[in-house]
Scaffold this motif. Structure first.
Motif, PDB file in Angstrom:
ATOM      1  N   TYR A  23      15.264  31.605 -47.062  1.00  0.00           N
ATOM      2  CA  TYR A  23      16.642  32.072 -47.034  1.00  0.00           C
ATOM      3  C   TYR A  23      16.912  33.085 -48.146  1.00  0.00           C
ATOM      4  O   TYR A  23      16.684  32.778 -49.315  1.00  0.00           O
ATOM      5  CB  TYR A  23      17.595  30.901 -47.256  1.00  0.00           C
ATOM      6  N   ARG A  33      26.626  32.190 -43.946  1.00  0.00           N
ATOM      7  CA  ARG A  33      25.474  32.552 -43.125  1.00  0.00           C
ATOM      8  C   ARG A  33      25.744  32.009 -41.724  1.00  0.00           C
ATOM      9  O   ARG A  33      26.216  30.882 -41.562  1.00  0.00           O
ATOM     10  CB  ARG A  33      24.223  31.904 -43.712  1.00  0.00           C
ATOM     11  N   LEU A  34      25.459  32.804 -40.713  1.00  0.00           N
ATOM     12  CA  LEU A  34      25.613  32.394 -39.321  1.00  0.00           C
ATOM     13  C   LEU A  34      24.283  32.536 -38.597  1.00  0.00           C
ATOM     14  O   LEU A  34      23.448  33.358 -38.981  1.00  0.00           O
ATOM     15  CB  LEU A  34      26.661  33.269 -38.603  1.00  0.00           C
ATOM     16  N   ALA A  35      24.122  31.762 -37.541  1.00  0.00           N
ATOM     17  CA  ALA A  35      22.947  31.889 -36.680  1.00  0.00           C
ATOM     18  C   ALA A  35      23.358  32.704 -35.458  1.00  0.00           C
ATOM     19  O   ALA A  35      24.290  32.339 -34.741  1.00  0.00           O
ATOM     20  CB  ALA A  35      22.450  30.516 -36.248  1.00  0.00           C
ATOM     21  N   MET A  61      19.291  35.049 -38.599  1.00  0.00           N
ATOM     22  CA  MET A  61      20.260  34.652 -39.611  1.00  0.00           C
ATOM     23  C   MET A  61      20.995  35.891 -40.107  1.00  0.00           C
ATOM     24  O   MET A  61      20.367  36.913 -40.400  1.00  0.00           O
ATOM     25  CB  MET A  61      19.565  33.953 -40.782  1.00  0.00           C
ATOM     26  N   GLN A  63      24.500  37.245 -42.601  1.00  0.00           N
ATOM     27  CA  GLN A  63      25.524  36.905 -43.581  1.00  0.00           C
ATOM     28  C   GLN A  63      26.751  37.768 -43.325  1.00  0.00           C
ATOM     29  O   GLN A  63      26.624  38.926 -42.909  1.00  0.00           O
ATOM     30  CB  GLN A  63      25.033  37.162 -45.004  1.00  0.00           C
ATOM     31  N   TYR A  72      32.586  33.008 -33.952  1.00  0.00           N
ATOM     32  CA  TYR A  72      31.517  32.012 -33.952  1.00  0.00           C
ATOM     33  C   TYR A  72      32.052  30.638 -33.609  1.00  0.00           C
ATOM     34  O   TYR A  72      33.239  30.368 -33.724  1.00  0.00           O
ATOM     35  CB  TYR A  72      30.784  31.977 -35.302  1.00  0.00           C
ATOM     36  N   TYR A 119      27.220  33.650 -31.841  1.00  0.00           N
ATOM     37  CA  TYR A 119      27.061  33.198 -33.215  1.00  0.00           C
ATOM     38  C   TYR A 119      27.517  31.749 -33.329  1.00  0.00           C
ATOM     39  O   TYR A 119      28.493  31.352 -32.691  1.00  0.00           O
ATOM     40  CB  TYR A 119      27.900  34.053 -34.170  1.00  0.00           C
ATOM     41  N   TRP A 121      27.705  28.309 -36.343  1.00  0.00           N
ATOM     42  CA  TRP A 121      27.526  27.799 -37.701  1.00  0.00           C
ATOM     43  C   TRP A 121      27.223  26.318 -37.592  1.00  0.00           C
ATOM     44  O   TRP A 121      27.987  25.548 -37.015  1.00  0.00           O
ATOM     45  CB  TRP A 121      28.778  28.010 -38.557  1.00  0.00           C
ATOM     46  N   CYS A 126      22.517  26.839 -41.376  1.00  0.00           N
ATOM     47  CA  CYS A 126      23.220  27.954 -42.024  1.00  0.00           C
ATOM     48  C   CYS A 126      23.371  27.778 -43.532  1.00  0.00           C
ATOM     49  O   CYS A 126      23.770  28.711 -44.225  1.00  0.00           O
ATOM     50  CB  CYS A 126      24.580  28.174 -41.372  1.00  0.00           C
TER      51      CYS A 126
END
Length: 166
Positions: A23, A33-35, A61, A63, A72, A119, A121, A126
Motif C-alpha cells: 500500500y 483509499r477505494l477499490a 486501488m 486514493q 462508491y 468503486y 470501500w 481499503c
C-alpha cells in the motif's frame, strides 16, 4: 480526483507467483483509499443464469479526498475467519490476502459485462491492516466514510449466496 496507486516494491511469496500488494501511504487525514472493481467478463454470462464466475476478481486501488471521492458503496460485514485467506488481485500490482467473506462479497458487487468499473470501500482492503497508524487514522474518519458513501451495504454473517441479497 481519484488516482491509481503507483507501483511500489513487492514482497515475494514462495507459495504464490504474485507478489503481495504494498500500500502506498494515505496522502493525509482527508484522503481515503477505494477499490475500483472491474466488471464481469463475457465468459461469466448473465447473472440470472450464472452458476459460478470464471473470471478473477480484479481491483485497482485509488486514493481520493473524501470530499471529492467518486460515487462508491461502503460495505459493512463480518470478516469471517482468515484461516485460509483468498488472494484478491490488484491490477498489475500484486495481491491482497482477504477473507473468503470479503472475496465473495466483492465477486457479487462486480458490475455486469459492458458496464463501467464501480468503486467500493471495505475496511479490510481499503485500509492497510499492517499499518497501525493508518488503521487508527482511518478508524477516526470511518463515520464520515460511511456518510459520504452513495449507499452502505450491510451483509449479515452466515449467508453464503451473496447474489440473493444484492
Amino acid at each position: 480526483m481519484a488516482t491509481a496507486g503507483n507501483q511500489r516494491g513487492k514482497e515475494k511469496s514462495s507459495t504464490s507467483p504474485l507478489a503481495r500488494y504494498l500500500y502506498p501511504p494515505i496522502r493525509d487525514d482527508a484522503h481515503i483509499r477505494l477499490a475500483r472493481l472491474f466488471p464481469l467478463t463475457e465468459a461469466d454470462g448473465p447473472r440470472e443464469n450464472r452458476k459460478a464466475v470464471s473470471s478473477p476478481v480484479v481491483i485497482e486501488m485509488v486514493q481520493a479526498p473524501l470530499t471529492e471521492a467518486p460515487r462508491y458503496q461502503a460495505v459493512s460485514y463480518t470478516w469471517g475467519t482468515s484461516a485460509e485467506p483468498m488472494q484478491l488481485s490488484v491490477r498489475d500490482e500484486g495481491f491482497i490476502p482477504v477473507s473468503k467473506t470479503a472475496f465473495d462479497i466483492l465477486q457479487s458487487l462486480r458490475p455486469e459485462v459492458g458496464h463501467e468499473p464501480s468503486y467500493c470501500w471495505m475496511d479490510q482492503i481499503c485500509i492497510n491492516q499492517q499499518d497501525d497508524g493508518e488503521r487508527w487514522q482511518q478508524i477516526r474518519i470511518m463515520r464520515k466514510i460511511y456518510e459520504k458513501a452513495h449507499c452502505t451495504l450491510v451483509v449479515l454473517a452466515g449467508n453464503e449466496n451473496y447474489d440473493e441479497i444484492l
